[in-house]
Motif scaffolding. Structure first.
Motif, PDB file in Angstrom:
ATOM      1  N   ASP A   3     -16.088  -9.977  60.391  1.00 53.23           N
ATOM      2  CA  ASP A   3     -14.665  -9.691  60.192  1.00 53.23           C
ATOM      3  C   ASP A   3     -14.459  -8.609  59.147  1.00 53.23           C
ATOM      4  O   ASP A   3     -13.493  -7.839  59.219  1.00 53.23           O
ATOM      5  N   GLU A   4     -15.351  -8.549  58.163  1.00 55.56           N
ATOM      6  CA  GLU A   4     -15.253  -7.511  57.138  1.00 55.56           C
ATOM      7  C   GLU A   4     -15.406  -6.131  57.763  1.00 55.56           C
ATOM      8  O   GLU A   4     -14.695  -5.181  57.397  1.00 55.56           O
ATOM      9  N   THR A   5     -16.314  -6.001  58.715  1.00 57.53           N
ATOM     10  CA  THR A   5     -16.491  -4.717  59.398  1.00 57.53           C
ATOM     11  C   THR A   5     -15.239  -4.350  60.184  1.00 57.53           C
ATOM     12  O   THR A   5     -14.822  -3.180  60.201  1.00 57.53           O
ATOM     13  N   GLU A   6     -14.633  -5.330  60.839  1.00 59.16           N
ATOM     14  CA  GLU A   6     -13.399  -5.050  61.573  1.00 59.16           C
ATOM     15  C   GLU A   6     -12.279  -4.605  60.632  1.00 59.16           C
ATOM     16  O   GLU A   6     -11.526  -3.676  60.941  1.00 59.16           O
ATOM     17  N   ARG A   7     -12.192  -5.233  59.462  1.00 64.73           N
ATOM     18  CA  ARG A   7     -11.151  -4.851  58.511  1.00 64.73           C
ATOM     19  C   ARG A   7     -11.366  -3.435  57.999  1.00 64.73           C
ATOM     20  O   ARG A   7     -10.419  -2.645  57.894  1.00 64.73           O
ATOM     21  N   ARG A   8     -12.624  -3.079  57.715  1.00 68.19           N
ATOM     22  CA  ARG A   8     -12.911  -1.727  57.239  1.00 68.19           C
ATOM     23  C   ARG A   8     -12.658  -0.694  58.335  1.00 68.19           C
ATOM     24  O   ARG A   8     -12.196   0.421  58.057  1.00 68.19           O
ATOM     25  N   ALA A   9     -12.945  -1.051  59.576  1.00 68.00           N
ATOM     26  CA  ALA A   9     -12.681  -0.126  60.684  1.00 68.00           C
ATOM     27  C   ALA A   9     -11.183   0.137  60.821  1.00 68.00           C
ATOM     28  O   ALA A   9     -10.767   1.299  61.042  1.00 68.00           O
ATOM     29  N   ARG A  10     -10.372  -0.879  60.657  1.00 63.93           N
ATOM     30  CA  ARG A  10      -8.923  -0.688  60.722  1.00 63.93           C
ATOM     31  C   ARG A  10      -8.437   0.177  59.564  1.00 63.93           C
ATOM     32  O   ARG A  10      -7.533   1.012  59.728  1.00 63.93           O
ATOM     33  N   GLN A  11      -9.022  -0.006  58.381  1.00 62.05           N
ATOM     34  CA  GLN A  11      -8.646   0.825  57.238  1.00 62.05           C
ATOM     35  C   GLN A  11      -8.982   2.291  57.483  1.00 62.05           C
ATOM     36  O   GLN A  11      -8.203   3.188  57.137  1.00 62.05           O
ATOM     37  N   LEU A  12     -10.146   2.551  58.067  1.00 64.03           N
ATOM     38  CA  LEU A  12     -10.531   3.935  58.370  1.00 64.03           C
ATOM     39  C   LEU A  12      -9.574   4.563  59.379  1.00 64.03           C
ATOM     40  O   LEU A  12      -9.201   5.746  59.244  1.00 64.03           O
ATOM     41  N   LEU A  13      -9.162   3.805  60.365  1.00 65.41           N
ATOM     42  CA  LEU A  13      -8.229   4.341  61.357  1.00 65.41           C
ATOM     43  C   LEU A  13      -6.853   4.585  60.748  1.00 65.41           C
ATOM     44  O   LEU A  13      -6.175   5.567  61.091  1.00 65.41           O
ATOM     45  N   ASP A  14      -6.425   3.713  59.832  1.00 65.15           N
ATOM     46  CA  ASP A  14      -5.148   3.936  59.138  1.00 65.15           C
ATOM     47  C   ASP A  14      -5.203   5.208  58.300  1.00 65.15           C
ATOM     48  O   ASP A  14      -4.245   6.002  58.283  1.00 65.15           O
ATOM     49  N   SER A  15      -6.316   5.416  57.608  1.00 67.67           N
ATOM     50  CA  SER A  15      -6.468   6.632  56.807  1.00 67.67           C
ATOM     51  C   SER A  15      -6.470   7.876  57.690  1.00 67.67           C
ATOM     52  O   SER A  15      -5.859   8.898  57.352  1.00 67.67           O
ATOM     53  N   ALA A  16      -7.144   7.789  58.836  1.00 72.48           N
ATOM     54  CA  ALA A  16      -7.185   8.927  59.753  1.00 72.48           C
ATOM     55  C   ALA A  16      -5.800   9.235  60.309  1.00 72.48           C
ATOM     56  O   ALA A  16      -5.439  10.404  60.497  1.00 72.48           O
ATOM     57  N   ARG A  17      -4.997   8.203  60.548  1.00 74.33           N
ATOM     58  CA  ARG A  17      -3.649   8.417  61.055  1.00 74.33           C
ATOM     59  C   ARG A  17      -2.780   9.098  60.001  1.00 74.33           C
ATOM     60  O   ARG A  17      -1.994  10.005  60.327  1.00 74.33           O
ATOM     61  N   GLU A  18      -2.914   8.686  58.767  1.00 76.42           N
ATOM     62  CA  GLU A  18      -2.121   9.303  57.709  1.00 76.42           C
ATOM     63  C   GLU A  18      -2.549  10.745  57.438  1.00 76.42           C
ATOM     64  O   GLU A  18      -1.727  11.582  57.069  1.00 76.42           O
ATOM     65  N   GLU A  19      -3.828  11.052  57.625  1.00 76.18           N
ATOM     66  CA  GLU A  19      -4.321  12.409  57.429  1.00 76.18           C
ATOM     67  C   GLU A  19      -4.153  13.286  58.667  1.00 76.18           C
ATOM     68  O   GLU A  19      -4.402  14.482  58.614  1.00 76.18           O
TER      69      GLU A  19
END
Length: 329
Positions: A254-270
């Motif tokens: 689940d930690e990997t899934e949470r980090r993957a979502r964080q990376l996608l959120d950062s990519a969306r903002e950038e």
């Protein structure tokens, strides 16, 4: 007294009686809803077949008719077994499940095998039953298409609500005469792809084409035509909707899934996700998140699960890590 006077008097009498009758009706309705003793609310007690007052407990009516079943069930399986009604109607069947179906087993009600003559008779009955179920070409078309949708949805692991939506989309296309010039398989596949996108459980075009009987070019062309003609509201695919499935297939934490979502959120903002394939971004985010959480997964494993090339993963995961570093700074 003249006739005119009599008519006037009777008219006045009639007008005077009308509000009285209305008032008596309202009084009767109030009495049926409220307790005659204390004015409390009346409730129906189906267990004892009585109507009682919820405040004072006065029994207003008794020995009422029980309109429920005469049998009792203690779990859902027993309830379904004893119920005498059929299955609910569904759009996933061409006749919405309202027609009868003769079973394929050549046995009677007691489980005994039928004789050869009876088996021949049952086979003729099955043949005629199928002919009556699909009386014209439109119903035969619908039956073939819905069977194709069910087959592809089962292969892709899509839930029942997606199959139902795909069936409704295909019915709309058939009713609006959008099929001439296009194959049944192409329209059925496009309907399933659109339904999966609408339900938030998308599948990539490559995954859809792998289980379909049409090539990807025909699928994309038919999909755009169906969406445009039916005015379907379909949002762009969100990369995050692919992440849970990839995480589950790779057996990551689940930690990997949470980090993957964080990376996608950062990519969306950038703005990194603009113009990129959502499947490629999701796969790259899962691989990058696995690296950050020290989980062992190779690019080859991720590419086989996501059905994309390893080159795409290598290019995208570096961009995602850079976007994440920028947001951290």
């Amino acid at each position: 007294m003249t006739d005119t006077t009599l008519r006037t008097y009777s008219g006045e009498t009639q007008r005077e009686q009308e509000p009285r009758s209305t008032e008596s009706e309202h009084e009767h309705e109030d009495e049926s809803e409220h307790c005659p003793e204390c004015g409390g609310r009346l409730v129906s007690d189906s267990e004892h077949a009585e109507t009682v007052c919820s405040d004072c407990g006065l029994v207003v009516e008794e020995d009422e008719i029980d309109r429920g079943p005469e049998w009792r069930a203690f779990d859902s399986a027993e309830k379904d077994k004893k119920s005498r009604v059929g299955a609910p109607t569904t759009n996933m069947m061409h006749d919405q499940g309202l027609s009868t179906n003769i079973g394929w087993q050549d046995k009677d009600a007691y489980g005994r095998a039928l004789s050869s003559r009876q088996r021949q008779k049952m086979q003729r009955l099955r043949t005629w039953n199928e002919r009556f179920r699909t009386r014209d070409s439109k119903e035969r078309n619908l039956k073939q298409a819905l069977g194709e949708i069910d087959r592809m949805a089962s292969a892709l692991g899509l839930p029942e609500n997606v199959r139902e939506t795909a069936s409704v989309i295909y019915r709309r296309a058939l009713n609006e005469d959008l099929l001439p010039g296009r194959s049944i398989e192409g329209v059925a596949t496009s309907s399933l792809y659109a339904a999966a996108r609408q339900a938030g459980t998308p599948r990539s075009l490559d995954e859809i084409a792998a289980v379909s009987r049409v090539d990807r070019m025909e699928l994309t062309r038919t999909y755009r035509y169906i969406v445009r003609q039916l005015n379907l509201e379909i949002k762009p695919a969100d990369p995050e909707s692919y992440v849970p499935r990839f995480i589950s297939d790779l057996d990551l934490s689940d930690e990997t899934e949470r980090r993957a979502r964080q990376l996608l959120d950062s990519a969306r903002e950038e703005g990194v996700h603009s113009g990129k394939s959502p499947v490629g971004l999701a796969a790259a985010a899962v691989y990058a998140a696995a690296l950050l959480t020290n989980e062992k997964v190779t690019q080859n494993e991720v590419s086989s699960v996501a059905n994309i090339s390893e080159v795409t993963i290598r290019n995208r995961y570096k961009e995602l890590l850079e976007a994440g570093d920028t947001m951290t700074v």
